[in-house]
Design a protein around this motif. Sequence first.
Motif, PDB file in Angstrom:
ATOM      1  N   ASN A 132       0.859  -1.185   0.000  1.00  0.00           N
ATOM      2  CA  ASN A 132       0.000   0.000   0.000  1.00  0.00           C
ATOM      3  C   ASN A 132       0.894   1.233   0.000  1.00  0.00           C
ATOM      4  N   GLY A 133       1.598   1.433  -1.097  1.00  0.00           N
ATOM      5  CA  GLY A 133       2.495   2.568  -1.190  1.00  0.00           C
ATOM      6  C   GLY A 133       3.678   2.423  -0.254  1.00  0.00           C
ATOM      7  N   LEU A 134       3.775   3.308   0.726  1.00  0.00           N
ATOM      8  CA  LEU A 134       4.874   3.290   1.679  1.00  0.00           C
ATOM      9  C   LEU A 134       4.699   2.247   2.772  1.00  0.00           C
ATOM     10  N   SER A 135       3.604   1.516   2.740  1.00  0.00           N
ATOM     11  CA  SER A 135       3.350   0.472   3.730  1.00  0.00           C
ATOM     12  C   SER A 135       3.083  -0.864   3.036  1.00  0.00           C
ATOM     13  N   GLY A 136       3.120  -1.905   3.816  1.00  0.00           N
ATOM     14  CA  GLY A 136       2.841  -3.225   3.277  1.00  0.00           C
ATOM     15  C   GLY A 136       2.592  -4.214   4.398  1.00  0.00           C
ATOM     16  N   TYR A 137       2.184  -5.426   4.023  1.00  0.00           N
ATOM     17  CA  TYR A 137       1.862  -6.430   5.040  1.00  0.00           C
ATOM     18  C   TYR A 137       2.260  -7.819   4.567  1.00  0.00           C
ATOM     19  N   ILE A 138       2.381  -8.731   5.538  1.00  0.00           N
ATOM     20  CA  ILE A 138       2.588 -10.154   5.278  1.00  0.00           C
ATOM     21  C   ILE A 138       1.632 -10.923   6.181  1.00  0.00           C
ATOM     22  N   PHE A 139       0.872 -11.833   5.592  1.00  0.00           N
ATOM     23  CA  PHE A 139       0.023 -12.748   6.360  1.00  0.00           C
ATOM     24  C   PHE A 139       0.574 -14.156   6.170  1.00  0.00           C
ATOM     25  N   VAL A 140       0.678 -14.899   7.268  1.00  0.00           N
ATOM     26  CA  VAL A 140       1.237 -16.245   7.225  1.00  0.00           C
ATOM     27  C   VAL A 140       0.238 -17.230   7.829  1.00  0.00           C
ATOM     28  N   ASP A 141       0.017 -18.341   7.127  1.00  0.00           N
ATOM     29  CA  ASP A 141      -0.798 -19.425   7.666  1.00  0.00           C
ATOM     30  C   ASP A 141      -0.100 -20.758   7.369  1.00  0.00           C
ATOM     31  N   LEU A 142       0.604 -21.264   8.364  1.00  0.00           N
ATOM     32  CA  LEU A 142       1.269 -22.560   8.240  1.00  0.00           C
ATOM     33  C   LEU A 142       0.440 -23.664   8.882  1.00  0.00           C
ATOM     34  N   ILE A 143      -0.756 -23.314   9.348  1.00  0.00           N
ATOM     35  CA  ILE A 143      -1.698 -24.228  10.010  1.00  0.00           C
ATOM     36  C   ILE A 143      -1.110 -24.705  11.336  1.00  0.00           C
ATOM     37  N   GLN A 144      -0.142 -25.599  11.286  1.00  0.00           N
ATOM     38  CA  GLN A 144       0.623 -25.994  12.473  1.00  0.00           C
ATOM     39  C   GLN A 144       2.052 -26.273  12.027  1.00  0.00           C
ATOM     40  N   PHE A 145       3.004 -25.715  12.769  1.00  0.00           N
ATOM     41  CA  PHE A 145       4.396 -25.867  12.350  1.00  0.00           C
ATOM     42  C   PHE A 145       5.293 -25.997  13.569  1.00  0.00           C
ATOM     43  N   ASP A 146       6.124 -27.036  13.567  1.00  0.00           N
ATOM     44  CA  ASP A 146       7.099 -27.243  14.635  1.00  0.00           C
ATOM     45  C   ASP A 146       8.469 -26.794  14.137  1.00  0.00           C
ATOM     46  N   ALA A 147       9.066 -25.825  14.823  1.00  0.00           N
ATOM     47  CA  ALA A 147      10.354 -25.270  14.426  1.00  0.00           C
ATOM     48  C   ALA A 147      11.426 -25.637  15.438  1.00  0.00           C
ATOM     49  N   GLU A 185      21.076 -24.686  23.666  1.00  0.00           N
ATOM     50  CA  GLU A 185      19.773 -25.335  23.820  1.00  0.00           C
ATOM     51  C   GLU A 185      19.172 -25.578  22.435  1.00  0.00           C
ATOM     52  N   GLN A 186      18.707 -26.786  22.200  1.00  0.00           N
ATOM     53  CA  GLN A 186      17.943 -27.079  20.990  1.00  0.00           C
ATOM     54  C   GLN A 186      16.465 -27.048  21.384  1.00  0.00           C
ATOM     55  N   ILE A 187      15.762 -26.043  20.864  1.00  0.00           N
ATOM     56  CA  ILE A 187      14.397 -25.764  21.304  1.00  0.00           C
ATOM     57  C   ILE A 187      13.424 -26.100  20.181  1.00  0.00           C
ATOM     58  N   VAL A 188      12.454 -26.951  20.460  1.00  0.00           N
ATOM     59  CA  VAL A 188      11.399 -27.274  19.505  1.00  0.00           C
ATOM     60  C   VAL A 188      10.136 -26.538  19.924  1.00  0.00           C
ATOM     61  N   THR A 189       9.656 -25.676  19.034  1.00  0.00           N
ATOM     62  CA  THR A 189       8.487 -24.837  19.329  1.00  0.00           C
ATOM     63  C   THR A 189       7.359 -25.161  18.360  1.00  0.00           C
ATOM     64  N   ARG A 190       6.163 -25.335  18.885  1.00  0.00           N
ATOM     65  CA  ARG A 190       4.982 -25.576  18.045  1.00  0.00           C
ATOM     66  C   ARG A 190       4.210 -24.275  17.853  1.00  0.00           C
ATOM     67  N   ASN A 191       3.956 -23.930  16.594  1.00  0.00           N
ATOM     68  CA  ASN A 191       3.217 -22.719  16.253  1.00  0.00           C
ATOM     69  C   ASN A 191       1.875 -23.089  15.639  1.00  0.00           C
ATOM     70  N   ILE A 192       0.801 -22.521  16.170  1.00  0.00           N
ATOM     71  CA  ILE A 192      -0.550 -22.747  15.655  1.00  0.00           C
ATOM     72  C   ILE A 192      -1.018 -21.460  14.971  1.00  0.00           C
ATOM     73  N   TYR A 193      -1.640 -21.615  13.791  1.00  0.00           N
ATOM     74  CA  TYR A 193      -2.058 -20.462  12.992  1.00  0.00           C
ATOM     75  C   TYR A 193      -3.574 -20.421  12.812  1.00  0.00           C
ATOM     76  N   VAL A 194      -4.074 -19.233  12.502  1.00  0.00           N
ATOM     77  CA  VAL A 194      -5.496 -19.066  12.201  1.00  0.00           C
ATOM     78  C   VAL A 194      -5.640 -18.642  10.749  1.00  0.00           C
ATOM     79  N   PRO A 195      -6.759 -18.974  10.101  1.00  0.00           N
ATOM     80  CA  PRO A 195      -6.964 -18.563   8.703  1.00  0.00           C
ATOM     81  C   PRO A 195      -7.168 -17.058   8.579  1.00  0.00           C
ATOM     82  N   PHE A 196      -6.991 -16.562   7.363  1.00  0.00           N
ATOM     83  CA  PHE A 196      -7.067 -15.130   7.092  1.00  0.00           C
ATOM     84  C   PHE A 196      -8.396 -14.525   7.530  1.00  0.00           C
ATOM     85  N   GLU A 197      -9.495 -15.147   7.154  1.00  0.00           N
ATOM     86  CA  GLU A 197     -10.808 -14.574   7.455  1.00  0.00           C
ATOM     87  C   GLU A 197     -11.021 -14.433   8.948  1.00  0.00           C
ATOM     88  N   LYS A 198     -10.595 -15.416   9.730  1.00  0.00           N
ATOM     89  CA  LYS A 198     -10.741 -15.349  11.187  1.00  0.00           C
ATOM     90  C   LYS A 198      -9.857 -14.250  11.763  1.00  0.00           C
TER      91      LYS A 198
END
Length: 320
Positions: A132-147, A185-198
Amino acid sequence: MAAQARMRSARVLVVHLGALGTEITKNLVLSGIGSLCIIDDKVVSTQDLETQFFVGKEEVGIKRLAAAAPRIQDMNPRVNLDFVAEDFRNKPDSYFQQFDLIVATDLDSFEITKINNISRKFSLPLFVAGLNGLSGYIFVDLIQFDATDDKLKSSMPTSVGQVSERRDVLTVLDHYNEEQNKTYEQIVTRNIYVPFEKMVREGTLKGKLTKRQLKRLTNAVPLTLALLYGTEGSKHVTSEILKEKAKKMCVQLGLLPENLQQRYIDQFSEQAGLEFAPVAAILGGAVAQDVINILGKKQSPLNNFVVLDGISLDMHIFEL
């Protein structure tokens, strides 16, 4: 080595080769990704010449992919490239199932919802980015991701348990690096995502930011979400309509509507959907780096919404 092998075997789809798509494509191809498909049915315009480096003025009026394909391939001949000069909206849902990840750019809210429904149908990671000109966005939906992250162990070791509403530390294992004489430390993190509309309809910052953070929060956040919420096209929204939508979004987010500044509202209504090369470079780099990280399954990914304000130079990451 395992992360590099996953990169080489990955098949990624990029939707649209505008300013953002160009930056993301460049970074992914140079990273050595295994296979990249770009779908875009647009022709080269004079506006493209201001934001892209894959096309030239002599190619105005021809398909963007036809103009850009040779230059993209020249960057890294080892990458398997596929160019589809069609409208992605005309493809059946099954078409997208062949990919491991989707990156979509330059979409309106209806198109984002459509492709997000498809990505969830086939359990595909999805990145959506817009300008949006001088601004912008990123939306991410990985559903569930373990990093998996490696972190130098400190006097305050990482604990297993909930980090935030949608992020949990599953395991923490210590390992000693003899060369550095340090313990990690080796850290395993679970990330839960929500869909765009929600996210757009229910996302909030209530209870997630301190009073100081709320006070410093840029107007670009509620205004960006206001542009993504609703039925009318963002490229034709008036300042008055945007202001009313932004006020409602402030209430949803837990922000004070009176903190909205008219200069920001006017800027957003004038620049909605416009492409500026420097902003595209920043957001495109962020998207590509996160794609590389999650394909390699290293480092915690973005979760789940990023807003860049090119005026204040703030780049916020939120769980919405």
